[in-house]
Design an enzyme around this catalytic site. Structure first.
Site, mmCIF file in Angstrom:
data_model
loop_
_atom_site.group_PDB
_atom_site.id
_atom_site.type_symbol
_atom_site.label_atom_id
_atom_site.label_comp_id
_atom_site.label_asym_id
_atom_site.label_seq_id
_atom_site.Cartn_x
_atom_site.Cartn_y
_atom_site.Cartn_z
ATOM 1 N N ARG A 1 16.124 20.973 54.992
ATOM 2 C CA ARG A 1 15.667 19.890 54.115
ATOM 3 C C ARG A 1 16.067 18.537 54.723
ATOM 4 N NH1 ARG A 1 18.296 21.860 48.564
ATOM 5 N NH2 ARG A 1 19.830 22.600 50.071
ATOM 6 N N LYS B 1 23.035 18.043 52.191
ATOM 7 C CA LYS B 1 24.253 18.831 52.032
ATOM 8 C C LYS B 1 25.490 17.962 52.211
ATOM 9 C CE LYS B 1 24.242 22.675 51.409
ATOM 10 N NZ LYS B 1 24.104 23.374 50.099
ATOM 11 N N TYR C 1 24.454 15.941 47.885
ATOM 12 C CA TYR C 1 25.200 16.994 47.181
ATOM 13 C C TYR C 1 26.573 17.070 47.844
ATOM 14 C CZ TYR C 1 20.892 18.996 45.127
ATOM 15 O OH TYR C 1 19.743 19.205 44.420
ATOM 16 N N HIS D 1 29.499 18.882 45.923
ATOM 17 C CA HIS D 1 30.185 20.075 45.390
ATOM 18 C C HIS D 1 31.660 20.058 45.772
ATOM 19 C CE1 HIS D 1 26.496 21.822 43.866
ATOM 20 N NE2 HIS D 1 25.913 21.566 45.018
ATOM 21 N N GLU E 1 24.871 16.331 42.312
ATOM 22 C CA GLU E 1 25.044 17.393 41.303
ATOM 23 C C GLU E 1 25.697 16.913 40.014
ATOM 24 O OE1 GLU E 1 26.598 17.324 44.217
ATOM 25 O OE2 GLU E 1 28.741 17.669 43.940
ATOM 26 N N SER F 1 16.660 24.637 40.807
ATOM 27 C CA SER F 1 16.584 25.802 39.906
ATOM 28 C C SER F 1 15.132 26.224 39.717
ATOM 29 C CB SER F 1 17.197 25.465 38.540
ATOM 30 O OG SER F 1 18.595 25.432 38.630
ATOM 31 N N ASP G 1 18.470 35.934 26.183
ATOM 32 C CA ASP G 1 19.410 34.808 26.174
ATOM 33 C C ASP G 1 20.299 34.964 24.948
ATOM 34 O OD1 ASP G 1 19.077 31.759 27.756
ATOM 35 O OD2 ASP G 1 20.497 31.965 26.106
ATOM 36 N N ALA H 1 22.034 33.829 39.999
ATOM 37 C CA ALA H 1 23.305 33.206 39.584
ATOM 38 C C ALA H 1 24.439 33.480 40.571
ATOM 39 C CB ALA H 1 23.681 33.696 38.192
ATOM 40 N N ILE H 2 24.113 34.030 41.729
ATOM 41 C CA ILE H 2 25.141 34.396 42.712
ATOM 42 C C ILE H 2 25.981 33.182 43.135
ATOM 43 C CG2 ILE H 2 23.599 34.166 44.730
ATOM 44 C CD1 ILE H 2 26.313 36.856 44.199
ATOM 45 N N ASP H 3 25.381 31.987 43.100
ATOM 46 C CA ASP H 3 26.163 30.808 43.514
ATOM 47 C C ASP H 3 27.281 30.502 42.515
ATOM 48 O OD1 ASP H 3 24.379 30.005 41.550
ATOM 49 O OD2 ASP H 3 24.112 28.005 42.390
ATOM 50 N N VAL I 1 20.742 35.902 47.615
ATOM 51 C CA VAL I 1 20.853 34.759 48.523
ATOM 52 C C VAL I 1 21.332 33.534 47.740
ATOM 53 C CG1 VAL I 1 19.576 33.221 50.054
ATOM 54 C CG2 VAL I 1 19.112 35.672 50.091
HETATM 55 N N1 LIG Z 1 20.788 31.181 44.293
HETATM 56 C C1 LIG Z 1 20.244 29.967 44.342
HETATM 57 O O1 LIG Z 1 19.741 29.533 45.380
HETATM 58 C C2 LIG Z 1 20.240 29.105 43.114
HETATM 59 C C3 LIG Z 1 19.429 27.958 43.059
HETATM 60 C C4 LIG Z 1 19.402 27.223 41.869
HETATM 61 C C5 LIG Z 1 20.203 27.636 40.778
HETATM 62 N N2 LIG Z 1 20.992 28.746 40.892
HETATM 63 C C6 LIG Z 1 21.850 29.243 39.795
HETATM 64 O O2 LIG Z 1 21.046 29.871 38.798
HETATM 65 C C7 LIG Z 1 21.815 29.921 37.587
HETATM 66 C C8 LIG Z 1 20.955 29.493 36.400
HETATM 67 O O3 LIG Z 1 20.678 28.096 36.523
HETATM 68 P P1 LIG Z 1 19.807 27.306 35.424
HETATM 69 O O4 LIG Z 1 19.517 25.973 36.011
HETATM 70 O O5 LIG Z 1 18.695 28.148 34.949
HETATM 71 O O6 LIG Z 1 20.873 27.163 34.236
HETATM 72 P P2 LIG Z 1 20.547 26.788 32.709
HETATM 73 O O7 LIG Z 1 21.803 26.223 32.155
HETATM 74 O O8 LIG Z 1 19.290 26.011 32.622
HETATM 75 O O9 LIG Z 1 20.264 28.216 32.010
HETATM 76 C C9 LIG Z 1 21.242 29.209 31.856
HETATM 77 C C10 LIG Z 1 20.881 30.036 30.640
HETATM 78 O O10 LIG Z 1 21.784 31.169 30.618
HETATM 79 C C11 LIG Z 1 21.989 31.457 29.253
HETATM 80 N N3 LIG Z 1 23.135 32.369 29.083
HETATM 81 C C12 LIG Z 1 24.461 32.104 29.116
HETATM 82 N N4 LIG Z 1 25.167 33.218 28.903
HETATM 83 C C13 LIG Z 1 24.262 34.234 28.730
HETATM 84 C C14 LIG Z 1 24.368 35.622 28.462
HETATM 85 N N5 LIG Z 1 25.559 36.223 28.296
HETATM 86 N N6 LIG Z 1 23.217 36.353 28.344
HETATM 87 C C15 LIG Z 1 21.996 35.770 28.499
HETATM 88 N N7 LIG Z 1 21.847 34.454 28.729
HETATM 89 C C16 LIG Z 1 22.962 33.693 28.855
HETATM 90 C C17 LIG Z 1 22.183 30.102 28.611
HETATM 91 O O11 LIG Z 1 22.041 30.142 27.195
HETATM 92 C C18 LIG Z 1 21.061 29.301 29.303
HETATM 93 O O12 LIG Z 1 19.850 29.317 28.565
HETATM 94 C C19 LIG Z 1 23.025 29.016 37.839
HETATM 95 O O13 LIG Z 1 24.135 29.828 38.183
HETATM 96 C C20 LIG Z 1 22.595 28.187 39.023
HETATM 97 O O14 LIG Z 1 23.718 27.703 39.763
HETATM 98 C C21 LIG Z 1 21.034 29.465 42.040
#
Ligand SMILES: NC(=O)c1ccc[n+]([C@@H]2O[C@H](COP(=O)([O-])OP(=O)(O)OC[C@H]3O[C@@H](n4cnc5c(N)ncnc54)[C@H](O)[C@@H]3O)[C@@H](O)[C@H]2O)c1
Length: 371
Positions: free
Chosen positions: A15, A75, A94, A96, A118, A134, A198, A268-270, A298
């Protein structure tokens, strides 16, 4: 102001922080933009596209950092970049910080003004500079899931959308936030049967009103997940509890009740992942198999699609960058509380409590630092 855009040098980072469209806008406001040679190439924007709109192409990163009053990056700075940071220079990227004490101390020692993408935050507590990533990850999760469901990739050989006379795949999305909604939209658009789970019933009620008819909502609980899990071909982990590790919603023993050849994409691995058996993987080696269930974990999914990710990111960062360039950082943050929330470290002092708390360091308000 002189704005510098170095080429990103973290492995696999393609990027870039500013596109030719952004250069044009900054030039219209009377600013000078220095772009390191090939900075935009990985995202599909060669030097000529920047030159055409008035950017100056610079041969070395050192020169960009040396001349720029504000550095725009994607980054966080890495070790070779630490000595390039200059006292009083604004760095907008970013960071972090909470993930690295080494970086935090290097930035404190440098004396830069660190404005972190962030933590830029709107009044409703949403994080506008994280949302596009996201969105990318949520949409991509379905693309990757569909791919690994193919037989040749080790999957159970089911087409996400089915065909007339043959049922489509069942997709379970854990978490109905930004990632989850984007996954559900794409999976539903491809014709799959989609369920979003959710814990926030108000959120589910809202989703029920506008999602397609092939999307169902369910309240998330361990009992419910255990009950429904055997039905699904693809599971997407998209939960987030702000500021905490992701809750473990699928435990190791639950893999045995899943269909052989099914796929889990744990976005959610991050944040540690919401599947007990998840560990972070890379684009070079994205999957592994446990109990006949393919895991795709990933940690930087948007990195695979730098064209889309760069456009998505720069669309949201540019308006803030223009404010900083036009007014200087002090006036810009004084007049925009969203941007003020982005300030993390100023003149060697931490000004964001969570960063200080991560390493038991002290922090001050911006006013105290400037007093
Ligand atoms: N791997 C990647 O490249 C990458 C990229 C972007 C985001 N992410 C990650 O993805 C994840 C989600 O991000 P987001 O922007 O959608 O967050 P968000 O806050 O918009 O949504 C999270 C949702 O999870 C729900 N939740 C919480 N606990 C729960 C449970 N026990 N059961 C079911 N639902 C539950 C919340 O109510 C909320 O609606 C984050 O960890 C973010 O860091 C990863």
């Amino acid at each position: 102001m002189i704005i510098g855009v170095p080429k990103e040098i973290k492995p696999q980072e393609n990027r870039v922080a500013l596109l030719p469209a952004g250069v044009l806008e900054l030039k219209k406001h009377g600013h000078t933009v220095l772009v390191e040679t090939n900075a935009g190439l990985g995202s599909g924007f060669p030097d000529e596209t920047y030159e055409k709109v008035g950017a100056t192409i610079i041969d070395t990163a050192d020169e960009v950092w040396n001349k720029a009053e504000m550095i725009m990056k994607v980054k966080e700075p890495i070790a070779v970049e630490y000595p390039r940071m200059r006292d009083g220079q604004i760095v907008f990227t970013y960071f972090h910080f909470a993930a690295s004490e080494e970086l935090t101390r290097a930035v404190m020692d440098s004396g830069i003004v660190a404005i972190a993408y962030e933590t830029v935050e709107k009044a409703d507590h949403s994080l506008p500079l994280l949302i596009p990533m996201s969105e990318v990850a949520g949409r991509m999760a379905v693309q990757e899931g569909a791919k690994y469901l193919e037989k040749a990739q080790g999957g159970r050989g089911i087409l996400l959308g089915g065909i007339p006379g043959v049922r489509p795949a069942n997709v379970l999305v854990l978490g109905g936030g930004i990632v989850g909604v984007n996954s559900a939209k794409i999976a539903a658009g491809m014709g799959a049967n989609v369920t979003i789970m959710d814990i926030n019933v108000a959120r589910l009620r809202h989703l029920d009103d506008y999602m397609a008819r092939n999307v169902t909502t369910l309240t998330s609980s361990e009992h419910m997940i255990r009950e429904v899990l055997p039905q699904y071909d693809l599971v997407i982990g998209a939960v987030l509890i702000h500021g905490a590790k992701a809750p473990r919603l699928i435990t190791r023993d639950m893999l045995k009740i899943m269909k052989p050849g099914s796929v889990i994409v744990d976005v959610a691995i991050d944040q540690g992942g919401c599947i007990e058996t998840a560990h972070a993987t890379t684009h070079d080696d994205p999957i592994y198999v446990i109990d006949d269930v393919i895991h795709y974990c990933v940690a930087n999914m948007p990195g695979a699609v730098p064209f889309t990710s760069t456009l998505g990111l720069t669309n949201v960062t540019l308006p803030y960058a223009i404010q900083i360039a036009n007014k200087g950082w002090q006036k810009a943050v004084a007049e925009n509380h969203e941007l003020e929330r982005g300030l993390n470290i100023v003149n060697g002092e931490i000004v964001y409590a969570d960063v200080a708390n991560a390493f038991d360091l002290g922090w001050k308000s911006v006013n105290e630092v400037l007093a």
